[in-house]
Each structure stands twice: as C-alpha cells, then as structure tokens.
Design an enzyme around this catalytic site. Structure first.
Site, PDB file in Angstrom:
ATOM      1  N   GLU A  96     -12.828  19.016  31.818  1.00  0.00           N
ATOM      2  CA  GLU A  96     -11.859  18.708  30.748  1.00  0.00           C
ATOM      3  C   GLU A  96     -12.226  19.458  29.465  1.00  0.00           C
ATOM      4  OE1 GLU A  96     -12.074  14.451  31.143  1.00  0.00           O
ATOM      5  OE2 GLU A  96     -11.161  14.679  33.123  1.00  0.00           O
ATOM      6  N   GLU A 166     -18.345  19.377  40.522  1.00  0.00           N
ATOM      7  CA  GLU A 166     -17.065  18.683  40.387  1.00  0.00           C
ATOM      8  C   GLU A 166     -15.914  19.671  40.556  1.00  0.00           C
ATOM      9  OE1 GLU A 166     -17.321  14.840  37.980  1.00  0.00           O
ATOM     10  OE2 GLU A 166     -17.237  16.432  36.524  1.00  0.00           O
ATOM     11  N   GLY A 233     -15.581   8.966  37.257  1.00  0.00           N
ATOM     12  CA  GLY A 233     -14.705   8.815  36.102  1.00  0.00           C
ATOM     13  C   GLY A 233     -13.886   7.547  36.221  1.00  0.00           C
ATOM     14  N   GLY A 234     -12.654   7.673  36.673  1.00  0.00           N
ATOM     15  CA  GLY A 234     -11.698   6.559  36.737  1.00  0.00           C
ATOM     16  C   GLY A 234     -12.273   5.259  37.293  1.00  0.00           C
TER      17      GLY A 234
HETATM   18  P1  PGA Z   1     -12.742  11.002  38.383  1.00  0.00           P
HETATM   19  O1  PGA Z   1     -13.492  11.813  37.236  1.00  0.00           O
HETATM   20  O2  PGA Z   1     -13.774  10.175  39.091  1.00  0.00           O
HETATM   21  O3  PGA Z   1     -11.730  10.157  37.660  1.00  0.00           O
HETATM   22  O4  PGA Z   1     -12.111  11.996  39.295  1.00  0.00           O
HETATM   23  C1  PGA Z   1     -14.734  12.420  37.474  1.00  0.00           C
HETATM   24  C2  PGA Z   1     -15.198  13.143  36.242  1.00  0.00           C
HETATM   25  O5  PGA Z   1     -14.346  13.549  35.443  1.00  0.00           O
HETATM   26  O6  PGA Z   1     -16.394  13.341  36.034  1.00  0.00           O
END
Ligand code: PGA
Length: 249
Positions: A96, A166, A233-234
């Site tokens: 991000e 990732e 993340g989520g």
């Molecule tokens: P996510 O995010 O588990 O929501 O896919 C992972 C991250 O951004 O590190």
C-alpha cells in the site's frame, strides 16, 4: 533455529480506545503462543499499546517511518520517534505504501537502514503484482526487490530483518496464493539472499507470508515448508479471528 511470527497489520483502523479494548481480549488468549506475536498499530496508539503489552509475549510495531532524520516534514514521523515510544519493529515497503505513496525499492532500502540504525526490526514487505506474475517475471521481481531493498545491509544486521512475502494481488482481495506459489516464492527469496550473502546466512533469515490470511486458511498455510509465520491484515482486526491464527502455530 528461526522463530515463528504472527504479525497483525491494523492499517488505518482502530482508535486508541479500540486498540486498548482489543488488547484486553488478546493478551490472555495468546499467553501460551508458540509464535512471537506482534501488532503493527496506528502510530498514535503505539504508546498505549506498548504500555498494555508490558510483561506479556506481545510486541508492538509501527506501520511506517519517514526516511529523513528530522525537519520540516509535516505529518511524518521518523524511526527514532517510533523506537522512543517503545515499538520494537516497523513495517517497511508494504504494497500500500508502494502503490498509494509511490515508494520504490530504493526508498524502501533507505527506510530499512534508518529502522535498523534506530534499533527497530524491519519487517520488509515485498512481492510481485499480478502483472509481474502473468508476465512470468515473479522470480526476477523478487530478486530485484531483495538486491535493491537490502543494498548496503550487512550480514550481521539481517537478524533484525523479517521478510514478509506478500504478493500484491493477494492483499485484501480474499485470494491467497496457493501453497505451491508461496513455497516457490520463499525458495526464490532465499536464492536471492544466497546470491547476495551466502546460503548459510540466507537460511537464517525469517520469511513470512501475507495476503488474505484468515482463521480458516491458516491451517493449510502453516503446512508450507520453510514458512516462518504470517502477516495478517483484515482478519487481524477481529481479535477472535487473530487469536485463532496465533494459536494455530
Ligand atoms: P490482508 O492484508 O490480510 O487483509 O490481505 C495483509 C497485509 O496488508 O499485510
């Protein structure tokens, strides 16, 4: 022996009070965790979180640092500040940040250097886009991210780096990479590390996976050979889900 890590990334979610409540649920539920538990919380909650996890097996991380030491950078914080409030680590190179804030491998490298200099563990996030993967360039992209991202990082500093593989297309999409894809990427990251350092040193670096991990798919993910944990993340936003993920290690 490499340790296992379960790291939460709250991103821009949760007020200070919500982080506090979250920890009330989390702390007693993960006391016997076999993995190291770390939460990357919004910077305004680092101090609260650090105070709450004192004398527990949980550590706190920042989500970003500015690459400059100090000065006229309104709204930014540096590695020194993050360390001074008690964080042990910081995320660097998250997709991000790369996409939304145009951070490239060279900047990521400078941020890793700043993090290490301030005594923070750098959680170095990397991974290919779907465009890279479809073009057959995954291995090349991972190699480039390692070579540039770890440029000028000494062998003895690698113990303070955790690599988070990732794939960009798996983050927040509900699509996880297959075990085979993750295994292959980890192998290629180690190969890149061996090329840069040597095989023995490459084997000592912790490599975790992130991208749509949840309390259900974790059971399959932990079967992956050579995986040292996950970045969530989520699913980390709901303490009950995160607790299940932690306790599956
Ligand atoms: P996510 O995010 O588990 O929501 O896919 C992972 C991250 O951004 O590190």
């Amino acid at each position: 022996m490499r340790k296992k890590y379960v790291i939460a990334n709250f991103k821009m979610n949760k007020t200070d009070g919500e982080v506090n409540n979250y920890l009330t649920t989390l702390i007693p539920a993960v006391v016997s965790s076999k993995a190291e538990v770390c939460l990357a919380v919004p910077s305004v909650s680092i101090k609260t979180a650090v105070e709450r996890v004192k004398d527990t097996n949980i550590s706190i991380a920042g989500q970003n640092i500015n690459v400059n030491d100090f000065g006229a950078f309104t709204g930014e914080i540096n590695a020194e500040m993050v360390r001074a409030v008690g964080a042990k680590a910081v995320l660097v190179g998250h997709s991000e940040r790369r996409n939304l804030f145009k951070e490239d491998d060279k900047l990521v490298n400078k941020k890793i250097q700043k993090a290490l200099k301030s005594g923070l563990v750098a959680i170095f996030c990397m991974g290919e886009t779907m465009f890279d993967r479809k073009g057959g360039n995954t291995e090349k992209v991972l190699l480039e991210q390692i070579l540039t991202g770890l440029n000028s990082i000494y062998t003895n500093e690698l113990k303070n780096i955790i690599i988070a593989y990732e794939p960009v297309w798996a983050i927040g999409t509900g699509v996880t990479a297959t075990n085979k894809e993750i295994e292959e990427a980890i192998k290629n990251i180690r190969k890149a590390l061996s090329q840069m350092y040597d095989k023995e040193i490459a084997n000592e670096v912790s490599i975790i996976y992130g991208g749509s991990i949840n309390e259900n798919n974790i059971k399959d993910i932990i079967k992956i050979k050579d995986i040292d944990g996950v970045l969530v993340g989520g699913a980390s936003l709901v303490p009950e889900k995160f607790i299940k993920i932690v306790n599956s290690f």
